[in-house]
Design a protein around this motif. Structure first.
Motif, mmCIF file in Angstrom:
data_model
loop_
_atom_site.group_PDB
_atom_site.id
_atom_site.type_symbol
_atom_site.label_atom_id
_atom_site.label_comp_id
_atom_site.label_asym_id
_atom_site.label_seq_id
_atom_site.Cartn_x
_atom_site.Cartn_y
_atom_site.Cartn_z
ATOM 1 N N LEU A 94 2.459 -5.527 -10.287
ATOM 2 C CA LEU A 94 2.327 -4.126 -9.878
ATOM 3 C C LEU A 94 3.620 -3.361 -10.128
ATOM 4 C CD1 LEU A 94 0.320 -4.458 -6.538
ATOM 5 C CD2 LEU A 94 -0.494 -3.481 -8.670
ATOM 6 N N ASN A 95 4.742 -3.997 -9.853
ATOM 7 C CA ASN A 95 6.035 -3.349 -10.066
ATOM 8 C C ASN A 95 6.251 -3.072 -11.549
ATOM 9 O OD1 ASN A 95 8.497 -2.277 -9.195
ATOM 10 N ND2 ASN A 95 9.553 -4.211 -9.547
ATOM 11 N N LEU A 130 5.295 4.928 -14.994
ATOM 12 C CA LEU A 130 5.876 6.049 -14.267
ATOM 13 C C LEU A 130 6.376 7.127 -15.216
ATOM 14 C CD1 LEU A 130 6.656 7.259 -11.571
ATOM 15 C CD2 LEU A 130 8.810 5.994 -11.682
ATOM 16 N N SER A 132 0.819 -1.211 0.000
ATOM 17 C CA SER A 132 0.000 0.000 0.000
ATOM 18 C C SER A 132 0.852 1.261 0.000
ATOM 19 C CB SER A 132 -0.940 -0.002 1.214
ATOM 20 O OG SER A 132 -0.200 0.113 2.417
ATOM 21 N N ASN A 133 2.089 1.155 0.491
ATOM 22 C CA ASN A 133 3.034 2.283 0.461
ATOM 23 C C ASN A 133 3.902 2.258 -0.797
ATOM 24 O OD1 ASN A 133 2.194 3.321 2.962
ATOM 25 N ND2 ASN A 133 3.513 1.891 4.073
ATOM 26 N N ARG A 134 3.433 1.546 -1.815
ATOM 27 C CA ARG A 134 4.078 1.490 -3.129
ATOM 28 C C ARG A 134 5.423 0.763 -3.102
ATOM 29 N NH1 ARG A 134 1.689 4.529 -7.003
ATOM 30 N NH2 ARG A 134 0.094 6.013 -6.327
ATOM 31 N N ASN A 135 5.626 -0.130 -2.128
ATOM 32 C CA ASN A 135 6.811 -0.982 -2.126
ATOM 33 C C ASN A 135 6.463 -2.285 -2.843
ATOM 34 O OD1 ASN A 135 9.204 -2.310 -1.671
ATOM 35 N ND2 ASN A 135 8.879 -2.631 0.524
ATOM 36 N N TYR A 136 6.527 -2.243 -4.177
ATOM 37 C CA TYR A 136 6.103 -3.379 -4.975
ATOM 38 C C TYR A 136 7.177 -4.459 -5.095
ATOM 39 C CZ TYR A 136 2.428 -0.117 -6.304
ATOM 40 O OH TYR A 136 1.377 0.755 -6.269
ATOM 41 N N THR A 141 2.707 -8.661 -6.788
ATOM 42 C CA THR A 141 3.683 -7.579 -6.590
ATOM 43 C C THR A 141 4.570 -7.402 -7.809
ATOM 44 O OG1 THR A 141 5.145 -9.155 -5.453
ATOM 45 C CG2 THR A 141 3.682 -7.817 -4.088
ATOM 46 N N GLU A 160 3.904 -0.224 -12.463
ATOM 47 C CA GLU A 160 4.377 1.058 -11.927
ATOM 48 C C GLU A 160 5.537 1.581 -12.756
ATOM 49 O OE1 GLU A 160 4.556 4.206 -8.967
ATOM 50 O OE2 GLU A 160 3.037 2.746 -9.567
#
Length: 584
Positions: free
Chosen positions: A219-220, A227, A189-193, A216, A223
């Protein structure tokens, strides 16, 4: 193996141990019960039989009487049916033989005494044999109890250790992976994928860890793939916002400033780095413009910037996501050029209106002179033309007056002469001014104005003008031989309400919100009913300038009701002017 199967095996194992413990307990209890039964039923009865025989023999010497014979016979029979120990059968047969021999002796003799001794000896032998058996069986029962205690203690201890280990380890087996999963979800949730789970098990937790790791990774990838495009779009939007001539300030749902373009920074007087990320109310404490943007609801603002006064309009746009407000954008549009044009227009109208009043007044004076018989007679056609010129001159003078009043309002030069006056004075002046107009259309003005009403704080001339305008409109839109109701009453503890109701055709609901707009005219009105569209707008400005309120209620076919309120002062007036009395 799945968690469900592991739970089944663990619980089944505990259940099996419980069954084993219960089975062993039942087994040893049955063994102890059997030993006790053998002692009580077999050996103890034999001892009791031989004891009874010895008591009967010892009760007398010589031949047996009938009671002794019956007792001994009964107990010997019992002994013969309770043979349990080796050699006991031979001893019971010998006892029977001796007893039968004793029964045949009828007189005391040495033979009888010897038989007494032999029966007693054999009885004591049987008793000793059963006593020894009791001792032996008691020892066996104690050994069985000791064995049961040891085995059950071992089984119970083992079961306790297994259950204790299960209680200590199993909750951790379930809770630890869940705790690890919860912490990992917080990291995501803190964007640590890059967070991964490592559950070394082939159960559902292993499958969950595998699915989480795949998520994950996706998601990574997403992201990282978006980005660059997101940063590009952000830069492009910032460039567009900074290139705009309007001042734009963005706030999130917590009123933190997200962005402010160059124009906004210039107007506020602070660089972007001192605005972005700051709590807007904190900035408003030291910056007047920011305070006005957050607190003031006025749309039009005058700001001193670039060494000159500029005019801006403020628009606040709510930013929503799924019907939830997540921020807002404040836009200040520069309308200085439009304001200057509007001021020029207003000054032009004021100048033209003022210049027109003099020739219009001269025309009316000339008409008065022409109507005078001393100047000369005029024929009917000429008189009709004079009346038409007079009506047009009055209309033109009214329009000129309205334009001048509007110019005063727009330029902020509206002068109000506040004073204390009774509502009856306002009503009296207005009714008197429109008396002739109402009579010409055969409209009756019905006045309800209590003489005990308190005074109001108002500009008598401006308020009378408003009431005359409302009455004039009501007469215009009323049918002939109808009634216009003029009611003055206490509206609230500190307000007096003036209302004018006509019984004409009414106003459509869709036009009510625009009825006080400048230059707006209700569609469908006749030539005699239409005006400049400024009267109600000016009336609204006059009333609101006196801290009052003005409004309208209307339905098609039911007529219209216009009303306004003024602040009251003092207490009830005892004297009412003659105009108010005549109006009443």
């Amino acid at each position: 193996m799945t968690i469900k199967n592991k739970l089944r095996i663990g619980i089944s194992f505990l259940f099996l141990l419980a069954i084993i413990c219960c089975g062993l307990s039942i087994y040893y209890v049955n063994r102890l019960s059997g030993d006790e039964k053998n002692i009580l039923k077999d050996n103890y009865l034999s001892v009791q039989f031989t004891k009874n025989i010895c008591v009967a023999i010892d009760s007398s010497q010589g031949p047996l009487d009938s009671a002794q014979t019956s007792t001994i016979e009964k107990n010997i029979c019992g002994e013969e049916h309770d043979i349990t120990e080796p050699g006991e059968s031979e001893m019971a047969a010998l006892l029977r033989l001796k007893f039968e021999a004793l029964k045949k002796i009828r007189i005391p003799s040495s033979e009888a005494d010897q038989l007494h001794f032999d029966i007693r000896k054999v009885s004591y032998g049987i008793m000793q044999l059963n006593m020894s058996a009791i001792e032996r069986k008691n020892a066996a029962a104690k050994a069985t109890a000791s064995e049961a205690t040891e085995i059950l203690s071992f089984v119970a201890t083992f079961l306790f250790l297994v259950a204790f280990t299960f209680v200590i380890n199993f909750p951790g087996y379930i809770a630890n992976p869940i705790k690890t999963l919860t912490e990992s979800i917080k990291e995501v949730s803190n964007r640590n994928y890059e967070k991964q789970l490592d559950f070394k098990s082939n159960d559902e937790f292993g499958e969950l860890a595998l699915a989480f790791n795949i998520m994950t990774v996706k998601l990574n990838e997403y992201e990282n793939s978006n980005l660059a495009s997101i940063l590009f779009e952000k830069k492009r939007i910032e460039t567009i916002i900074n290139s705009m001539h309007d001042a734009i300030v963005g706030l999130d749902e917590r009123s933190v400033i997200i962005f402010a373009n160059e124009v906004a920074c210039t107007l506020i007087g602070l660089p972007e780095k001192e605005l972005t990320g700051k709590y807007a109310p904190d900035v408003a404490l030291v910056n007047d413009l920011m305070r006005s943007l957050l607190v003031n609801d006025q749309q039009k603002m005058k700001i001193y910037a670039d060494s000159r006064e500029s005019y801006y309009t403020k628009d606040v746009l709510a930013v929503t996501s799924k019907d939830k407000v997540i921020g807002k954008v404040i836009i200040l549009k520069n309308i200085t050029e439009f304001q200057q044009l509007n001021d020029a227009k207003t000054n032009f109208i004021a100048t033209i209106s003022h210049e027109l009043k003099t020739p219009i007044s001269s025309i009316k004076m000339s008409l008065k002179l022409l109507e005078d018989d001393r100047i000369g007679d005029v024929n009917p056609e000429q008189r009709q033309l004079l009346e038409n010129i007079d009506a047009d001159a009055k209309r033109l003078l009214q329009i000129t007056g309205e334009l001048l009043d509007m110019a005063q309002v727009e330029t902020g030069k509206l002068q109000l002469n506040f004073g204390s006056t009774h509502p009856g004075n306002i009503v009296g002046y207005a009714v008197k001014a429109l008396k002739t107009t109402a009579e010409q259309k055969q409209v009756t003005i019905k006045v309800e104005c209590d003489a005990n009403l308190p005074d109001v704080q108002a500009d008598l001339d401006k308020t009378t003008w408003v009431l005359i305008n409302l009455l004039s409109n009501a007469i215009k839109y009323s049918h002939e031989r109808s009634t216009v109701d003029l009611v003055v009453k206490i509206y609230k503890a500190d307000e007096i309400e003036f209302s004018v109701r006509d019984h004409g055709r009414g106003i459509d609901q869709k036009y009510l919100s625009r009825i006080f707009d400048r230059y707006f005219k209700v569609p469908g009105a006749t030539t005699e009913q239409t005006g400049t569209g400024l009267g109600l707008a000016i009336a609204k400005d006059f009333i609101e300038a006196q801290a009052g309120k003005i409004g309208v209620e209307s339905e098609i076919g039911e007529g219209s009701r216009f009303f306004f309120t003024l602040k009251r002062i003092g207490h009830s007036a005892e004297n009412v002017t003659a105009e108010a009395e005549s109006a009443s």
